[in-house]
Write an enzyme that holds these catalytic residues in place. Structure first.
Site, short mmCIF file in Angstrom:
data_model
loop_
_atom_site.label_atom_id
_atom_site.label_comp_id
_atom_site.label_asym_id
_atom_site.label_seq_id
_atom_site.Cartn_x
_atom_site.Cartn_y
_atom_site.Cartn_z
N SER A 177 -0.87 -66.19 -38.25
CA SER A 177 0.49 -66.28 -37.75
C SER A 177 1.42 -65.29 -38.45
O SER A 177 1.13 -64.10 -38.50
CB SER A 177 0.97 -67.73 -37.92
OG SER A 177 1.93 -68.06 -36.98
N ASP A 378 -3.84 -69.83 -27.52
CA ASP A 378 -2.56 -69.79 -28.23
C ASP A 378 -1.54 -69.01 -27.42
O ASP A 378 -1.84 -67.93 -26.89
CB ASP A 378 -2.75 -69.14 -29.60
CG ASP A 378 -1.45 -68.99 -30.36
OD1 ASP A 378 -0.59 -69.87 -30.26
OD2 ASP A 378 -1.31 -67.98 -31.08
N HIS A 440 -4.13 -71.77 -31.76
CA HIS A 440 -3.46 -70.94 -32.76
C HIS A 440 -4.16 -71.05 -34.12
O HIS A 440 -4.15 -70.11 -34.90
CB HIS A 440 -2.00 -71.41 -32.87
CG HIS A 440 -1.15 -70.63 -33.81
ND1 HIS A 440 -0.71 -69.36 -33.54
CD2 HIS A 440 -0.63 -70.96 -35.02
CE1 HIS A 440 0.05 -68.93 -34.53
NE2 HIS A 440 0.10 -69.88 -35.45
#
Length: 634
Positions: A177, A378, A440
């Site tokens: 991320s 994601d 994710h």
């Protein structure tokens, strides 16, 4: 005058000894985790945890949790894991993704069969300061990426001073991320450090791994819409699509007018609007929206994924338990409990003067291999954006995955234990892996597949240690053997020799720390004895000449017959310090207990960790629903 000078020099020596004792109190032994509440039966993974100061002037400390590897395969390796946000704790990675344990409930740990510590030491760092268990003065949060990287290098310098046995490991920095911004900046600062002629010990940075990374904001902002079209979340001919396309045009104009930025407000609003306009009231009477971390799932609006993953309901109460906090050496004066994502950190870390990390990748790739991986489901940092920036980027003499002009490296189908796992693609030091049916947080969904990826990237060779290899193939071709899920053997003399070397280095570090403290205590004792002797002698001399008594401005020390100033000194604090109810100065302890000495500093009672972000949570420790922009972030 001479007497005053002697007194001054004496107390200066004692103060110096005390100061040295305080600094020496932080040794490897202070960080050793002796037990972990809720751990499964059997031997505990060897671990260390605690804080390391990185900015004394701002009371900034980074928290780490380090796990020793289970096995050594052909060389020593260390993987450093960072979560994103910015401001989200890497304990997410420790307890929900790649660490040795997962939580069965809020008080029971179970082994993670896909833990990344199989062949590498594994360290989680709450980064930047103010995140998770890390702390800093509330007005001193990091605002730029270079500042963050500077502090992280300071952290590593001090960590390797404490644990020199790891300083020559092959180092890999991994995360997901928004760590896609952190990791390249940290890598650049490490490479710059290594090139400095004054650097005595170079660090062996061998690779970077970034999952669903926020690396190239321009491509990722556009990919919100492209991904939504491809997944059927959005009808290209709908009014909603027209509204969002108009918003994206405003985003693109701001990008063009102001240049590349890590965070662009008008672009951020595109995702928020997408989640809002695509939400629907369902049969339960509540409004639901897509889970931005896994579009196969739904969540109540406006959470849109902030209640996910399900393990989070156990992680928060576990990390707020008093016995867990004590076991991990978290500062007991911490004003707030562990928070998954600290809003104040994210609000401060806008990085408006920092270039997006994609600008750093081409130079890094000249020296260090990079692996990018994406979970296919994601939305927030989706694979379409990642693939778009790879295709545009030029590095090591080619553009994108070109192997020759006009010819790209093939996407090789990956099967893991007979199941379709995704694909691999690589060229010129860059590898890209797409995980099919993943979110994710790829290691949350597929811990064993993710470790297979890690071991291959690190070049793990299990031939010297045995074990049961997994069946992992690219285009049907069986890959070099790594173990996943089964414990590797530890039978060869080479393995035993490497382990012995590691243990010797470790105990040398512990002994060294203990010896330093013993020397300091001895010096202080000699200095004190000399002062007492001189004072008694001088006092007897005064009585013989004048027949007087000691001055009223001094007090008699019971049992010694000597005088000390009535003003407290650093030595007084040392003298009254007790360990397990015993007097430290009296020597009522063994050598191993020196590692446990801790002195409260003036800053211990005055720091706060994200105190201004506590309104993001309710009394149970769960995040309140404050809209997509107020939650985990990336």
């Amino acid at each position: 005058m001479k007497l005053a000078m002697r007194r001054a020099s004496t107390f200066a020596l004692l103060a110096l000894s005390w100061s040295a004792a305080v600094s020496a109190a932080s040794s490897a032994g202070d960080y050793f985790v002796r037990s972990l509440p809720g751990a499964p039966p059997g031997p505990l993974v060897k671990m260390h945890a605690g804080h390391i100061e990185v900015s004394p002037e701002k009371n900034g400390n980074l928290f780490f949790w380090h796990f020793q590897n289970k096995h050594i395969a052909n060389r020593q390796r260390t993987v450093i894991w960072l979560n994103g946000g910015p401001g989200c704790s890497s304990e997410d990675g420790a307890l929900m993704e790649v660490g040795p344990y997962r939580l069965k409930d809020d008080h029971t740990l179970v082994p993670n069969e896909g833990s990344w510590h199989e062949f590498a030491n594994l360290m989680f760092v709450d980064n930047p300061v103010g995140t998770g268990f890390s702390y800093v003065n509330t007005d001193s949060y990091v605002t730029e990426l270079d500042e963050m990287a500077d502090q992280f290098v300071i952290f590593l310098e001090k960590f390797f001073e404490l644990f020199p046995e790891y300083s020559q490991d092959d180092i890999y920095i991994a995360g997901e991320s928004f760590a896609g911004q952190h990791i390249p900046y940290i890598a650049k600062h490490i490479l710059d450090r290594n090139k400095n002629s004054m650097t005595k010990i170079k660090w062996n940075l061998k690779g970077l791994l970034i999952g669903n990374g926020w690396i190239a904001p321009n491509e990722q902002y556009r990919a919100y819409l492209d991904f939504s079209y491809s997944k059927g979340l959005l009808d290209k001919n709908s009014e909603t699509a027209k509204t969002l396309e108009a918003q994206h045009k405003d985003c693109a104009k701001e990008w063009e007018d102001n240049g590349p930025k890590v965070d662009v407000a008008k672009c951020e609003s595109v995702l928020q609007t997408l989640l809002k306009l695509s939400s629907k009231v369902e049969a339960d009477g509540k409004r639901h929206c897509v889970n931005m971390y896994d579009v196969r799932l739904r969540d109540t609006y406006p959470s849109c994924g902030m209640n996910w993953p399900p393990d989070l309901v156990n992680v928060t109460p576990y990390l707020r338990r008093k016995d867990v906090v004590e076991a991990l050496h978290v500062n007991p004066n911490k004003a707030t409990g562990w928070t998954e994502c600290t809003g104040a950190v994210g609000q401060s870390f806008k990085a408006q003067k920092s270039k997006p990390s994609i600008d750093l990748l081409p130079k890094i790739l000249e020296e260090v291999p990079i692996l990018l991986f994406s979970g296919a489901e994601d939305l927030i940092c989706n694979h379409i954006g990642t693939e778009a920036f790879i295709g545009k980027m030029t590095w090591n003499g080619g553009k994108g995955f070109e192997v020759t002009p006009g010819t790209w490296a093939p996407r090789r189908d990956w099967t893991f234990e007979g199941k379709d796992a995704g694909f691999w693609q690589e060229a010129r030091n860059l590898t890209y892996v797409l995980f099919k049916d993943s979110s994710h947080m790829v290691p949350f969904d597929f811990p064993r597949r993710s470790r297979d990826m890690l071991d291959r990237f690190m070049g793990v060779d299990i031939s010297s240690i045995g074990g049961n290899p997994t069946d992992s193939r690219l285009d049907g071709e069986k890959l070099p053997e790594t173990t996943v899920g089964g414990a590797a053997g530890n039978s060869t003399s080479k393995q035993e020799e490497e382990k012995k070397k590691l243990d010797e280095a470790k105990w040398y570090a512990y002994r060294k720390s203990g010896e330093v403290v013993l020397v300091i205590v001895a010096v202080a004792a000699v200095a004190w004895g000399w002062y007492v002797w001189r004072d008694r002698r001088r006092r007897r001399g005064y009585q013989g000449i004048f027949g007087g008594s000691p001055s009223e401005s001094t007090t008699r020390l019971p049992g010694l017959g000597s005088r000390i100033s009535s003003t407290p000194s650093g030595l007084e604090g040392f003298r009254s310090k007790r360990q397990n109810g015993r007097d430290v100065e009296a020597g009522d302890f063994d050598e191993s207990e020196l590692d446990d000495l801790h002195t409260q500093t003036p800053t211990d009672a005055r720091y706060s960790v994200g105190a201004d972000s506590d309104d993001e949570e309710d009394a149970s420790g769960s995040r309140k629903e404050g809209g997509p922009s107020g939650g985990r972030g990336r």
